[in-house]
Design a protein around this motif. Sequence first.
Motif, short mmCIF file in Angstrom:
data_model
loop_
_atom_site.label_atom_id
_atom_site.label_comp_id
_atom_site.label_asym_id
_atom_site.label_seq_id
_atom_site.Cartn_x
_atom_site.Cartn_y
_atom_site.Cartn_z
N LEU A 1 5.80 7.30 -4.29
CA LEU A 1 4.74 6.53 -4.95
C LEU A 1 4.18 5.48 -4.00
CD1 LEU A 1 3.12 5.83 -7.44
CD2 LEU A 1 5.04 4.43 -8.25
N ILE A 2 5.04 4.84 -3.23
CA ILE A 2 4.59 3.85 -2.24
C ILE A 2 3.69 4.51 -1.21
CG2 ILE A 2 5.37 2.41 -0.31
CD1 ILE A 2 7.81 1.68 -2.05
N THR A 3 4.11 5.67 -0.70
CA THR A 3 3.31 6.39 0.30
C THR A 3 1.96 6.81 -0.28
OG1 THR A 3 5.29 7.22 1.40
CG2 THR A 3 3.25 8.43 1.79
N GLU A 4 1.97 7.27 -1.52
CA GLU A 4 0.72 7.68 -2.18
C GLU A 4 -0.24 6.50 -2.29
OE1 GLU A 4 -0.67 9.27 -6.60
OE2 GLU A 4 1.37 9.68 -5.90
N LEU A 5 0.28 5.34 -2.67
CA LEU A 5 -0.57 4.16 -2.79
C LEU A 5 -1.08 3.71 -1.42
CD1 LEU A 5 1.12 1.90 -5.50
CD2 LEU A 5 -1.25 2.71 -5.48
N GLU A 6 -0.21 3.75 -0.40
CA GLU A 6 -0.62 3.37 0.96
C GLU A 6 -1.76 4.27 1.43
OE1 GLU A 6 3.57 1.61 2.79
OE2 GLU A 6 3.11 3.75 2.96
N ALA B 1 2.59 -4.05 -3.70
CA ALA B 1 3.58 -5.10 -3.49
C ALA B 1 4.62 -5.13 -4.59
CB ALA B 1 2.88 -6.45 -3.38
N LYS B 2 4.18 -4.93 -5.83
CA LYS B 2 5.11 -4.93 -6.97
C LYS B 2 6.08 -3.74 -6.88
CE LYS B 2 2.19 -7.34 -10.31
NZ LYS B 2 1.42 -7.24 -11.58
N LYS C 1 -9.51 4.09 0.59
CA LYS C 1 -10.47 3.15 0.01
C LYS C 1 -11.01 2.20 1.07
CE LYS C 1 -10.13 4.27 -4.45
NZ LYS C 1 -11.29 4.72 -5.27
N GLU C 2 -10.16 1.78 2.00
CA GLU C 2 -10.60 0.90 3.07
C GLU C 2 -11.62 1.61 3.96
OE1 GLU C 2 -6.86 -0.14 4.79
OE2 GLU C 2 -6.75 -2.07 3.73
N ALA C 3 -11.37 2.89 4.24
CA ALA C 3 -12.31 3.65 5.06
C ALA C 3 -13.66 3.80 4.35
CB ALA C 3 -11.72 5.02 5.39
N LEU D 1 -4.99 -2.68 -5.94
CA LEU D 1 -4.08 -1.66 -5.40
C LEU D 1 -3.01 -2.29 -4.52
CD1 LEU D 1 -6.63 1.17 -4.47
CD2 LEU D 1 -4.89 1.26 -6.28
N GLU D 2 -3.38 -3.27 -3.72
CA GLU D 2 -2.41 -3.94 -2.85
C GLU D 2 -1.39 -4.73 -3.66
OE1 GLU D 2 -5.15 -6.04 -0.45
OE2 GLU D 2 -5.49 -4.36 0.95
#
Length: 432
Positions: A203-208, A406-407, A214-216, A401-402
Amino acid sequence: MADMNITQDKNPIPAGFKLTEIGVIPEDWTYDSLERVCPPGKKYGIVDGPFGSNLKTEHYKKSGIPIISSGFVTTGQFLANEYIFVDEEKFRQEKRSAVAPGDIVMAKIGARCGASAILPIKHEIGILSGNALKITVNKNKHETYFIWQFLWDLYSKGKFEDITAVGAQPAISMPHLKKLLIPLPTKSEQTAIANVLSDTDALITELEQLITKKEAIKTATMQQLLTGRTRLPQFAKHSDGTLKGHKPSELGAIPEDWQVVPFKDVLTIKHGKNQKEVESPSGQYPIYATGGQIGNATSFLFDKPSVLIGRKGTIDKPRYAETPFWTVDTLFYSEIKKDFCVKFIYYKFCMIDWMQYNEASGVPSLNAHTIENVLVTLPNLEEQTAIASILSDMDDELKALEQKLAKIRDLKQGMMQQLLTGRIRLPLEQQP
């Protein structure tokens, strides 16, 4: 106290737990040295890379057996963008340092020694570099992911310092690593714990990955909208329905209804002040420096939305401040004229390579006069506001998302502390 046992040193041990030389663990867990979780009879279950004299640049090839370096594992994930190789003959000479898919690869030397990751199952066999080591786990009795998570938890808490030798560079002591004691539940419980933590990692990898995407998208959107290459539909046409064109300018082709002006026509750059005048733990106004907020102030220096940029140090990271604030003298703030959208000007600042205006050979430095004379392309206020609103919505989405990421990271850290020590046990139905 019916549910507690009392040790000789009067520290209570919860029922169902026992005191061991590695601390309190569940009574049905065991513990052993790291070398004993390796396959029995395997000579090089824990091994480091070849000595520097045995693997030099002259041995490097453009193809062959990949060299697995410590730099690939320092984030806790195996990340290798580019490999160097050795040929089959050199690999046979140094086969003691072979590393196979599923092995734990650990940084042995350097500032991040102790960081580790699992070599992916689909990876080919490689050879360790001199700054790395590997651990092969006996998969018949243990779960590699569980062992790795325990090692990563120790590293994250700074506990590898106990087995790190300090010399020219910090380095993991191989004898001490092999004797490192670790708690061991049954393999079925190891697997259950590994599955829970692995799902959280996924899940962490998916969010990253989503944040990176999104940043791109935001970067591409900024490049299009802030330059006028792409126009929002309500600003793209004349009143008669014909498309607006472009015109030449000092900054190249720009939309025909945009203008080129120096920043001094838009804003005034102002200096921060000494925070000691107003600094107080009970202050309600943030004190900003080039690195972010450094304290609180009892009064504000400026109470309107503003664009902040470093005068010294971090000169290439503009920030937007909306609420009243105080800034120190290494940070500029700006007073934006009323005919311009402050958030739009902030995004224009973000598009500029401020390092090209650096005026110092040591610590980077900007001059207020220099900033005010930088040329910028601008649409009218209505279009500025519309563009800023779109980019601001993207920022809000990224921030959400960030925060979620973090959570989840905090949640995983808490889960590791509980599951890897047996303080919380998974229900039997979750165990294979």
